[in-house]
Design an enzyme around this catalytic site. Structure first.
Site, PDB file in Angstrom:
ATOM      1  N   ASP A 438       0.822  -1.208   0.000  1.00  0.00           N
ATOM      2  CA  ASP A 438       0.000   0.000   0.000  1.00  0.00           C
ATOM      3  C   ASP A 438       0.860   1.263   0.000  1.00  0.00           C
ATOM      4  O   ASP A 438       0.425   2.309  -0.482  1.00  0.00           O
ATOM      5  CB  ASP A 438      -1.019   0.012   1.147  1.00  0.00           C
ATOM      6  CG  ASP A 438      -0.405  -0.146   2.525  1.00  0.00           C
ATOM      7  OD1 ASP A 438       0.780   0.200   2.699  1.00  0.00           O
ATOM      8  OD2 ASP A 438      -1.112  -0.612   3.427  1.00  0.00           O
ATOM      9  N   HIS A 442       0.563   3.889  -2.863  1.00  0.00           N
ATOM     10  CA  HIS A 442       0.347   5.284  -2.472  1.00  0.00           C
ATOM     11  C   HIS A 442       1.259   6.214  -3.263  1.00  0.00           C
ATOM     12  O   HIS A 442       0.810   7.199  -3.863  1.00  0.00           O
ATOM     13  CB  HIS A 442       0.598   5.431  -0.970  1.00  0.00           C
ATOM     14  CG  HIS A 442       0.573   6.831  -0.462  1.00  0.00           C
ATOM     15  ND1 HIS A 442      -0.502   7.369   0.213  1.00  0.00           N
ATOM     16  CD2 HIS A 442       1.505   7.824  -0.510  1.00  0.00           C
ATOM     17  CE1 HIS A 442      -0.245   8.610   0.546  1.00  0.00           C
ATOM     18  NE2 HIS A 442       0.982   8.915   0.121  1.00  0.00           N
ATOM     19  N   GLU A 443       2.563   5.916  -3.260  1.00  0.00           N
ATOM     20  CA  GLU A 443       3.515   6.807  -3.932  1.00  0.00           C
ATOM     21  C   GLU A 443       3.275   6.846  -5.442  1.00  0.00           C
ATOM     22  O   GLU A 443       3.338   7.909  -6.069  1.00  0.00           O
ATOM     23  CB  GLU A 443       4.945   6.387  -3.636  1.00  0.00           C
ATOM     24  CG  GLU A 443       5.353   6.514  -2.176  1.00  0.00           C
ATOM     25  CD  GLU A 443       5.074   7.881  -1.588  1.00  0.00           C
ATOM     26  OE1 GLU A 443       5.117   8.884  -2.321  1.00  0.00           O
ATOM     27  OE2 GLU A 443       4.788   7.951  -0.382  1.00  0.00           O
ATOM     28  N   HIS A 446       0.377   9.003  -6.338  1.00  0.00           N
ATOM     29  CA  HIS A 446       0.698  10.433  -6.415  1.00  0.00           C
ATOM     30  C   HIS A 446       1.069  10.815  -7.843  1.00  0.00           C
ATOM     31  O   HIS A 446       0.740  11.909  -8.322  1.00  0.00           O
ATOM     32  CB  HIS A 446       1.856  10.769  -5.474  1.00  0.00           C
ATOM     33  CG  HIS A 446       1.444  11.053  -4.068  1.00  0.00           C
ATOM     34  ND1 HIS A 446       0.438  11.951  -3.745  1.00  0.00           N
ATOM     35  CD2 HIS A 446       1.913  10.578  -2.878  1.00  0.00           C
ATOM     36  CE1 HIS A 446       0.296  12.003  -2.427  1.00  0.00           C
ATOM     37  NE2 HIS A 446       1.179  11.185  -1.879  1.00  0.00           N
ATOM     38  N   GLU A 466      -3.553  13.354  -0.832  1.00  0.00           N
ATOM     39  CA  GLU A 466      -3.139  12.263   0.038  1.00  0.00           C
ATOM     40  C   GLU A 466      -4.239  11.208   0.181  1.00  0.00           C
ATOM     41  O   GLU A 466      -3.965  10.005   0.220  1.00  0.00           O
ATOM     42  CB  GLU A 466      -2.766  12.809   1.417  1.00  0.00           C
ATOM     43  CG  GLU A 466      -1.408  13.462   1.476  1.00  0.00           C
ATOM     44  CD  GLU A 466      -0.282  12.474   1.228  1.00  0.00           C
ATOM     45  OE1 GLU A 466      -0.384  11.326   1.702  1.00  0.00           O
ATOM     46  OE2 GLU A 466       0.678  12.840   0.542  1.00  0.00           O
ATOM     47  N   ASP A 487     -12.153  -7.192   6.908  1.00  0.00           N
ATOM     48  CA  ASP A 487     -10.995  -7.347   7.797  1.00  0.00           C
ATOM     49  C   ASP A 487     -10.786  -6.031   8.550  1.00  0.00           C
ATOM     50  O   ASP A 487     -10.686  -4.967   7.933  1.00  0.00           O
ATOM     51  CB  ASP A 487      -9.756  -7.682   6.971  1.00  0.00           C
ATOM     52  CG  ASP A 487      -8.553  -8.056   7.834  1.00  0.00           C
ATOM     53  OD1 ASP A 487      -8.300  -7.355   8.837  1.00  0.00           O
ATOM     54  OD2 ASP A 487      -7.860  -9.024   7.503  1.00  0.00           O
ATOM     55  N   HIS A 535      -1.594  15.481   5.382  1.00  0.00           N
ATOM     56  CA  HIS A 535      -1.692  14.131   5.943  1.00  0.00           C
ATOM     57  C   HIS A 535      -2.691  14.097   7.092  1.00  0.00           C
ATOM     58  O   HIS A 535      -3.468  13.151   7.228  1.00  0.00           O
ATOM     59  CB  HIS A 535      -0.323  13.657   6.446  1.00  0.00           C
ATOM     60  CG  HIS A 535       0.701  13.486   5.378  1.00  0.00           C
ATOM     61  ND1 HIS A 535       1.564  14.505   5.012  1.00  0.00           N
ATOM     62  CD2 HIS A 535       1.011  12.432   4.579  1.00  0.00           C
ATOM     63  CE1 HIS A 535       2.358  14.069   4.041  1.00  0.00           C
ATOM     64  NE2 HIS A 535       2.051  12.817   3.761  1.00  0.00           N
TER      65      HIS A 535
END
Length: 965
Positions: A438, A442-443, A446, A466, A487, A535
């Protein structure tokens, strides 16, 4: 016109997405976003049924269109033609002149999205983009809707002479340096990353405020000395005055700060030289294998170098059918510091090379296997799910640099630098940042965001940036690993990074944390810290998206979010616009009824509803709302001042077009604040008051166009009750540390004769300043504080041949100087504060990364030097701001970085009050926003700048709030 039944178009008025982003700094949050109409051109009347907000002529969202356009023309040309043909709807008089093509994307179903950036008289407008959505199939093309921000009220003289680029760069760098220093004094011997900042001029930009402000765009690079994270800030400097107006982040990082647990574009690089090479060239594709840090063995696409017989972590197979024939390559960056790879490609970065196709355990421990495998998984997800070819949609090469350090020490973070992914080493607890899918997702997302909506990395738009990166990062993780949405750990970001702790203990964020706008954390956008909460506030929006996925399932939810990102969201959108974009995207995919109610309900549950910002409450009294100035953490230029029932503070005009002015008012809120500085075109800053008069600095124009560094600085004074200002002193050297008490005014500046910073003062009716004598005349002095005929200041230099820093007091009547304790070698020291009984200052002396500080006090005569709160104590504080009255001391306190990951609210600066003996009195305020730039009045009353309401407000309390739950 299509033969199909035409739906009635739905127009959403232009809303203040910009308000949430820019109001804090430059009051750009005027009521609406409007398109540029030159002063000499008249705009047609608004169409019936369109109700834009005040000042808005172009709707922010139009749905339900079915307007035919030329099917044979290029998509961008067709989009501009549509806008030009409907001026009554869009108020865009000359799309061919004022709109440039930012991007064009075409999907397999024939849908087209054209993003058009606005230029005003040839100058780009910050964040201004209008989006046109079309379908193009069966030889026909129709416009289905539009959205975005286009500014009609601009009237800027873009041809007027502006300050030199070198001046703008210097102003931008100094603004960032001031913010990083948190308003304190860094002694000459104390070098930090903040001293290594550099700036690059990017040219002129129009800030869309009222009629517009012409600014120079400067990129500042360096390192945040507090968080040890790479720093890239986009700073916009007023082209006329040189005052920094606005900042946004230039480097999307995985985390706001590292926890305390312990110009390549689409090219590859050759193995031997480390230089860019042709993608996909010269070697054979091989399927090898490697072991992830979690223990699973996975297949890896490698490339065999025909010259050496070795195998590179270079994947040419994934993009074999791509138009660009890009590659996925993973690089060994263990020999470089993260500070050196942002936007650059150091020579020491080399390919990971294995002697066999089964790569060894050393590749596992560094995170290279995880990074290489995960990059392929992310590429597959976007290709298979959305038919997207790499991050830019055009097959760009995917480069991942693994193992970067923080000056050789562990680095627990990762970032996308606009060309590549960069992953830190991790430390004793955290594995390589590439070791959780993840994080990689995520990166890389971006990169997708940058090549689609390109959300500005500040405030709410940055938080959405973000949030979308988190959403798709987690989506890819749970999809590849077959994790059910039920989960309880499915929503964790970075949960698999830790070596010993549980995923929930380890995770950086949780998309199921239940965050709502009621807990929105206001941060000053003028600070570099977390770029206004990108963030900290992200899970408010990502939580809503994740709720949609949990209720509608991944297939539909992912399509909705991706459609919103690629075809609806624009660079300056905030949470309100983001909600509208997601709802509109759902409608465009045929979602209706109970499913559409789920989408809307998810945003309702997270508080993203119309007017949510107005519901954010303060437990304090607002003395002056929407101050509208660029507020650093504790930068002295914008500090308010208070004394004897009066306050003084800088403020711009409501639309931020006017230079900063000085306003005064009563600290109890009675009466109306009023402006005391003249409207003379200068910026009036750094006001201080003793309750009888207010003294400030007027910053004038450059002395000479040929000298980009020298301008005029005048010290002015006026009675708080009104009267004509009087000029006390003029210089071409920058003034700092202004202080007033009774008939004495003191300040510091660098004198031309010696080149040293010294303290000067005027007393009584004197017109010629006198220099404060030092116990060591060859040294420097700065940051004076005046009280009862005594001046306290910082002395910096040699003491008996040994470098040191000391707080000293000069008694004007007696003509004597007294040193308060022995000189030391601090890393940082605050300006001293003089009260009737003593002198207080905050100091950081131990040169460790914990940034704890000591609150120190001495009697006026130099006796009883006492550490009231030592940095080596059971309950130390990180205090980087100080103000005091005769009965209370107030500190601006920052949390430990371990607390940042427990509660983001704790990471914001908060005010804590103590007795003169250092006994705690409690939190001054329990409001959620940033609390800084504090000023003590009499008793326990404190004024400060608070960002809880998403604006910056000057507020006060007359007693501490105590313990905050």
């Amino acid at each position: 016109m299509s033969s199909r039944t035409r739906r009635t178009p739905v127009h959403r008025p232009g809303r203040a997405g910009l308000a949430a982003l820019l109001a804090v700094t430059t009051a750009l949050g005027v009521a609406g976003l409007t398109s540029p109409v030159h002063a000499e051109e008249a705009a047609p009347a608004a169409p019936a049924g369109t109700e834009p907000a005040p000042g808005t002529a172009t709707p922010a969202l139009v749905e339900g269109l079915d307007d035919a356009v030329d099917a044979s023309a290029p998509a961008a040309e067709a989009a501009r033609s549509h806008l030009a043909g409907h001026q009554e709807r869009y108020r865009i008089p000359a799309p061919d002149r004022d709109l440039v093509t930012d991007s064009v994307s075409t999907e397999a179903d024939g849908s087209e999205t054209v993003r058009l950036g606005q230029k005003y008289r040839g100058v780009p407008v910050l964040g201004a983009q209008y989006v046109v959505r079309m379908t193009h199939r069966d030889g026909k093309r129709t416009v289905t809707g539009t959205s975005g921000a286009y500014f009609t009220a601009l009237d800027v003289d873009t041809a007027r002479p502006s300050l030199p680029a070198a001046t703008a760069v210097r102003s931008a760098v100094e603004e960032i340096r001031s913010g990083l220093a948190r308003g304190g004094y860094r002694p000459a011997h104390s070098k930090s990353a903040a001293d290594d900042l550099s700036g690059t001029d990017r040219g002129l930009t129009v800030l869309p405020v009222g009629k517009g402000v012409l600014a120079r765009h400067v990129t500042v690079r360096g390192t945040d000395p507090a968080t040890r994270t790479p720093l890239v800030q986009e700073v916009y400097v007023d082209a006329a005055t040189g005052v920094a107006l606005f900042q946004s982040g230039g480097l999307p990082t995985f985390a706001a700060a590292a926890p305390a647990a312990s110009a390549v574009g689409t090219e590859g690089t050759s193995m031997r030289t480390g230089k860019p090479a042709t993608p996909g060239a010269g070697s054979g594709s091989v399927t090898g294998s490697g072991t992830l840090l979690g223990g699973r063995t996975v297949p890896l696409y490698l490339t065999k170098d025909t010259a050496t017989g070795q195998y590179l972590l270079r994947d040419t197979a994934h993009m074999a059918d791509s138009k660009q024939h890009g590659v996925i390559q993973t690089w060994d960056a263990s020999s470089v510091w993260y500070q050196d790879v942002s936007g650059a490609w150091p020579e020491s970065v080399v390919p990971f090379v294995s002697p066999t196709p089964k790569v060894g355990p050393e590749f596992t421990e560094t995170g290279a296997v995880d990074a290489h495998w995960a990059a392929g998984q992310v590429y597959d997800f976007y290709r298979d799910t959305f038919k997207r070819d790499s991050l830019d949609g055009k097959g760009m090469t995917i480069n991942s640099l693994v193992g970067v350090t923080d000056f050789g020490s562990p680095f627990v973070n990762a970032f996308w630098d606009h060309t590549k992914m960069v992953y830190g080493t991790g430390d004793d607890e955290y594995r390589s940042l590439a070791s959780d899918l993840d994080v990689v997702g995520h990166e890389m997302t971006h990169g997708v965001v940058e090549h689609t909506a390109n959300l500005v990395y500040a405030g709410q738009s940055g938080a959405m940036n973000e949030a979308i990166a988190d959403y798709f990062g987690n989506t890819i993780d749970v999809t590849v690993n077959h994790t059910p949405m039920t989960d309880p750990d499915a929503g964790l970001i970075g949960g698999d990074l830790c070596r010993t702790r549980t995923p929930r203990q380890c995770a950086f964020r949780d998309l199921n944390d239940g965050a709502t706008t009621a807990k929105f954390l206001g941060l000053p956008l003028g600070s570099s810290y977390d770029n206004g909460g990108v963030h900290m506030n992200s899970t408010i929006f990502s939580g809503a998206l994740w709720d949609i996925r949990e209720q509608l399932g991944g297939t539909l939810a992912d399509r909705i979010v991706y459609r919103a990102l690629t075809s609806y969201i624009a660079p300056l959108d905030g949470f309100d616009e983001g909600r509208d974009a997601v709802v509109a995207a759902a409608r465009s995919l045929g979602v209706k009824g109970s499913q559409l109610a789920v989408v809307k309900g998810a945003f309702d549950a997270h508080g993203i509803v119309p007017g949510w910002e107005k519901s954010l409450g303060l437990d304090s009294d607002v003395l002056m709302g929407r101050v509208g100035t660029l507020m650093s953490y504790t930068g002295s230029g914008n500090n308010p001042s208070a004394s004897n029932g009066w306050w003084a503070a800088p403020k711009s005009s409501a639309d931020s077009l006017a230079p900063y002015a000085v306003w005064v008012g009563r600290t109890d809120g009675s009466g109306k604040p009023r402006q005391v500085s003249p409207d003379d075109g200068r910026s009036h800053l750094s006001p201080v008051t003793d309750g009888k008069r207010v003294v400030w600095v007027a910053v004038g124009d450059l002395v000479s166009p040929d000298d980009p560094y020298t301008r005029t600085y005048d010290i002015l004074a006026a009675p708080v009750t009104g009267g004509k200002p009087k000029t006390l002193f003029s210089t071409t050297a920058e003034i700092s540390g202004l202080s007033v008490d009774g008939d004495t005014v003191a300040w510091s500046y660098r004198e031309a004769s010696s080149g040293r910073q010294r303290v000067f003062y005027l007393k009584g009716g004197a017109t010629v300043p006198r220099k404060v004598p030092l116990s060591r005349e060859e040294n420097q002095a700065a940051e004076p504080s005046v009280r009862d005929g005594r001046i306290a200041y910082i002395q910096d230099g040699l003491f008996d041949g040994v470098y040191g820093v000391a707080v000293e007091v000069y008694d004007i009547a007696a003509g004597t100087t007294t040193m308060l304790g022995a000189p030391s070698q601090p890393e940082w020291i605050s300006a001293p504060v003089v009260t009737a009984s003593g002198v207080y200052w905050v100091i950081d002396t131990d040169y460790t990364d914990d940034d704890f500080t000591t609150l120190r006090r001495a009697d006026i005569d130099g006796s009883h030097v006492t550490d009231l709160i030592p940095e080596k104590s059971a309950h130390p504080v990180r205090a980087y701001g100080l103000t005091a009255s005769d009965t209370a001391v107030t500190l601006t306190v920052y949390a430990s970085w371990s607390q940042v990951f427990d509660d983001y609210n704790d990471s914001l600066a908060k005010l804590y009050q103590f007795t003169p003996q250092g006994a705690p009195l409690g939190r001054v305020s329990c409001s959620h926003g940033q609390q800084a730039n504090a000023a003590a009045d009499t008793g326990r009353r404190v004024l400060w700048l608070d960002t809880t309401t998403t604006d910056t407000d000057l507020v006060t309390r007359n007693r501490p709030a105590g313990t905050c739950s």
